[in-house]
Design an enzyme around this catalytic site. Sequence first.
Site, PDB file in Angstrom:
ATOM      1  N   GLU A  68      -6.415   6.816  -1.165  1.00  0.00           N
ATOM      2  CA  GLU A  68      -6.316   5.646  -0.294  1.00  0.00           C
ATOM      3  C   GLU A  68      -6.938   4.422  -0.962  1.00  0.00           C
ATOM      4  O   GLU A  68      -6.400   3.317  -0.862  1.00  0.00           O
ATOM      5  CB  GLU A  68      -7.014   5.923   1.046  1.00  0.00           C
ATOM      6  N   HIS A  86       0.841  -1.207   0.000  1.00  0.00           N
ATOM      7  CA  HIS A  86       0.000   0.000   0.000  1.00  0.00           C
ATOM      8  C   HIS A  86       0.873   1.252   0.000  1.00  0.00           C
ATOM      9  O   HIS A  86       0.633   2.195  -0.781  1.00  0.00           O
ATOM     10  CB  HIS A  86      -0.896  -0.033   1.238  1.00  0.00           C
ATOM     11  N   GLU A  87       1.901   1.285   0.851  1.00  0.00           N
ATOM     12  CA  GLU A  87       2.771   2.463   0.940  1.00  0.00           C
ATOM     13  C   GLU A  87       3.621   2.626  -0.321  1.00  0.00           C
ATOM     14  O   GLU A  87       3.816   3.745  -0.816  1.00  0.00           O
ATOM     15  CB  GLU A  87       3.660   2.373   2.181  1.00  0.00           C
ATOM     16  N   HIS A 121       1.567   4.257  -2.917  1.00  0.00           N
ATOM     17  CA  HIS A 121       1.492   5.715  -2.757  1.00  0.00           C
ATOM     18  C   HIS A 121       2.662   6.380  -3.485  1.00  0.00           C
ATOM     19  O   HIS A 121       2.503   7.396  -4.169  1.00  0.00           O
ATOM     20  CB  HIS A 121       1.555   6.101  -1.273  1.00  0.00           C
TER      21      HIS A 121
END
Length: 304
Positions: free
Chosen positions: A224, A146-147, A150
């Site tokens: 997100e 997930h990071e 980003h």
Amino acid sequence: MFKRVALFLATNLAVLALISIVLAVLENVFGIRIATGSNAGLLVFALLFGFGGSFISLMMSKWMAKRGTGAHVIEQPRNEAEQWLVSTVRRQADAAGIKMPEVAIYDAPEINAFATGPSRNNSLVAVSTGLLRAMNRDEAEAVLGHEVSHVANGDMVTMALIQGVLNTFVIVLARVVGRVIDGYLSGGRDSGPGLAYYAIVFVLDMVFGLFASMIAMWFSRYREFRADEGGAALAGKQKMIAALERLSVTYGENTLPKQVAAFGISGAVGHGLRKLLMSHPPLAERIQALRNAPIQPAGGRVVS
């Protein structure tokens, strides 16, 4: 909600004070006067301050994150857990097509992680000690994905651009509307701006700034959902869902500094105005959206 609004008002007050100080120094020390009374001068003024602060924050984001969290950057892994973190982020970064981020651990009790940095190829991915204790490797891998997503999506740069545009809009609109209201209250006398004008502009900065924050937070919530899909593509859909489910039952208070809080994990649930000012969607909405999303794993087939 009130804590967030109070922080917003305090931040805007600091920005207004900074603008006044800078203008005074430019005019009285350097003899440079920005003619904010004209449309062209006002636009230059707004662009300078609107984008200036946003991009300075972006360029300093890694340094501020490390200092604010006390994060330890892993240069040479000291144990098996650090070796796993570095190798997992390296594999995901390769799959996402970005340069290897710096990997760090910071001491915090809650399950959390964040990504920051001025560009896709100059970034930092950090995880809390609480995350390493509470999550299994599959769940932690999904959070790392997930990071990394980003970073790969360029979210830090995009947020800086959006904030710069919104800041510029607020500065211009507050002063244009302020001129109109001040002119009406003064009966159209052209005696230059007085105390009433500055008071009106101050209030309008607050009001328009609040609406601008809502727009910025809407984009933050949108990214997100994208990062969840990216994490699912890099680590696996079920792992990402399991990580979000773990967060929904064990997430603690977010202790990240405000500079990187929007890039960390949030388990908050809000309603009304509070929801409009949240940087993250509720975890239940993220889980449902991910269940319904077709995911294309890196190098694999679509998983519905």
